[in-house]
Design an enzyme around this catalytic site. Structure first.
Site, PDB file in Angstrom:
ATOM      1  N   LEU A  74       0.837  -1.202   0.000  1.00 13.99           N
ATOM      2  CA  LEU A  74       0.000   0.000   0.000  1.00 13.99           C
ATOM      3  C   LEU A  74       0.866   1.243   0.000  1.00 13.99           C
ATOM      4  O   LEU A  74       2.043   1.213   0.361  1.00 13.99           O
ATOM      5  CB  LEU A  74      -0.970   0.003   1.184  1.00 13.99           C
ATOM      6  N   CYS A  75       0.242   2.356  -0.419  1.00 11.30           N
ATOM      7  CA  CYS A  75       0.887   3.668  -0.387  1.00 11.30           C
ATOM      8  C   CYS A  75      -0.184   4.688  -0.043  1.00 11.30           C
ATOM      9  O   CYS A  75      -1.196   4.339   0.577  1.00 11.30           O
ATOM     10  CB  CYS A  75       1.567   3.972  -1.724  1.00 11.30           C
ATOM     11  N   ALA A  76      -0.015   5.926  -0.438  1.00 10.68           N
ATOM     12  CA  ALA A  76      -0.996   6.948  -0.081  1.00 10.68           C
ATOM     13  C   ALA A  76      -2.264   6.846  -0.917  1.00 10.68           C
ATOM     14  O   ALA A  76      -3.376   6.861  -0.394  1.00 10.68           O
ATOM     15  CB  ALA A  76      -0.385   8.339  -0.225  1.00 10.68           C
ATOM     16  N   GLY A 117      -2.382   4.676  -4.098  1.00 13.34           N
ATOM     17  CA  GLY A 117      -2.486   3.472  -4.919  1.00 13.34           C
ATOM     18  C   GLY A 117      -1.560   3.405  -6.108  1.00 13.34           C
ATOM     19  O   GLY A 117      -1.397   2.336  -6.706  1.00 13.34           O
ATOM     20  N   MET A 143      -4.052   4.478   1.245  1.00 12.30           N
ATOM     21  CA  MET A 143      -4.589   4.921   2.531  1.00 12.30           C
ATOM     22  C   MET A 143      -5.809   5.827   2.347  1.00 12.30           C
ATOM     23  O   MET A 143      -6.659   5.927   3.241  1.00 12.30           O
ATOM     24  CB  MET A 143      -3.511   5.627   3.345  1.00 12.30           C
TER      25      MET A 143
END
Length: 400
Positions: free
Chosen positions: A86-88, A90, A114
């Site tokens: 995951l990241c901020a 996608g 997120m």
């Protein structure tokens, strides 16, 4: 530069995405979940997906940009387990997951990152509520925000609505076949953007405590102002105003159906409010004394069977059997020493271990006062992260 705005190389492997709701269901079901969080370390430390069965690894996305990824980086990632990246938002996670898939790892990535996690909003019926009608608790797991909808006959009311979920409330009311009549705010929130004005624009009567207007609310003439003891009918159910200052000077609770006291940020099922978000450190001791009086003389005057439901929950909170973050007042009195301390000890306790103030709390307060006007995307971004409205970084309750 925003990692999700970068143009990443295209990995050879295609990877699946997983919906935030599906990932949460795995965690709720007690499944073992391995997460590779590709955000920067500071973002990871401030806020992340966590849980008892979650193994979380933080390796920033830039470690995967070289064609030859360092062996020390790869050694941190289990090659015998499925990994969700995951990241901020996608974008970076899709690239990182693809790079790992190219090297034989079993991976997927979290859809919308997120931001997607922050879009989860669940509704749980409060089954121990025994007032007229039905009571729903809304839960935002990413931030611990809680709201309440009571409905009876053909009417409904919402307490502490979030702007990001305005359409959700209206859609839920339509699905239930009720008219969303009222929207109440318990106070001027410091960790999320209120949905009061957006609901008012859709014809819902917005209500804020008159005591909160003195903080500089610019839209008070568009709202109905509540005072201590006011009662509002929702079908056969009632919502009664109980003035409980302390967390803020305007903090107000709402007694729903003579059964649940929606305490806003005054009392949680695991802690009490922090007193420093309105007047800062200098004004915190006096606010703590005000909170003490509100708890002792306004909240504890209710029957032990009265359910308490705050506007937030933390990782330290344990849900009730129905999945809601509610608890009978009598249980909290037994388990939370802060409710039986004298004033001096109470003030010392709530000032001793306050967590960092919520991210962007000044901008959020000014938005909720009407002094700033961010668009929907800016408002959503402002409130990302955990809530920090409780007095302690740990629970003030015990199981003794």
């Amino acid at each position: 530069m925003d990692a999700d705005a970068m143009d990443f190389p295209t990995p050879e492997s295609d990877v699946d995405s997983i919906a935030p709701e599906s990932l949460k269901a795995q965690i709720d079901n007690g499944e073992s979940v391995t997460i590779l969080d590709a955000r920067m370390a500071s973002d990871y430390e401030a806020w992340r997906v966590d849980g008892e069965t979650v193994e979380s690894i933080n390796i920033p996305y830039f470690e995967f940009l070289d064609e030859e990824i360092d062996d020390d980086v790869l050694a941190q990632i289990p090659d015998n387990e499925h990994v969700t990246v995951l990241c901020a938002k996608g974008g970076a996670s899709e690239y990182v997951a693809g790079a790992l898939a190219d090297r034989g790892y079993s991976v997927d990535h979290l859809e919308a990152g997120m931001n997607g996690w922050a879009s989860i909003y669940e509704a749980h019926e409060v089954t121990e509520y025994d007032g007229a009608g039905t009571l729903i608790q809304y839960q935002r797991p990413s931030s611990g925000c809680l709201g309440y909808m009571v409905y009876d006959e053909d009417e409904a009311a919402i307490i502490d609505p979030l702007r990001a979920f305005t359409d959700r409330y209206l859609d839920d009311a339509d699905e239930l076949g009720v008219d969303l009549k009222y929207a109440f705010d318990t106070h001027i929130h410091a960790d999320h953007i209120s949905g009061l004005r957006e609901l008012a624009a859709e014809g819902v009567e917005g209500l804020i405590p008159e005591a909160a207007v003195d903080r500089g609310v610019t839209y008070a003439d568009e709202m109905t102002l509540t005072n201590d003891g006011d009662t509002f009918a929702v079908g056969e159910a009632t919502v009664e105003t109980v003035f409980t200052p302390g967390h803020t000077t305007g903090m107000t609770s709402y007694l729903v159906g003579d059964s649940l006291l929606a305490t806003g940020d005054g009392l949680f099922i695991e802690s009490v409010a922090r007193p420093d978000l309105e007047e800062g450190d200098e004004g915190a001791p006096e606010a703590a004394r005000l909170l003490y009086d509100s708890l002792q003389y306004r909240v504890l005057e209710h029957d032990d069977e009265t359910l308490i439901g705050g506007a937030h929950f933390s990782d330290a909170a344990e849900p009730a059997a129905d999945g809601t973050y509610t608890a009978p007042l009598g249980d909290l009195i037994e388990r939370m020493d802060a409710l039986t301390m004298d004033e001096a000890e109470f003030v010392e306790t709530v000032l001793a271990d306050m967590p960092p103030r919520p991210a962007n709390y000044v901008d959020i307060i000014e938005t909720n006062l009407g002094l700033q006007d961010p668009d929907d995307e800016e408002a959503f971004t402002l409130e990302l992260g955990p809530n920090n409205c409780a007095a302690s970084q740990n629970a003030l309750t015990s199981d003794d």
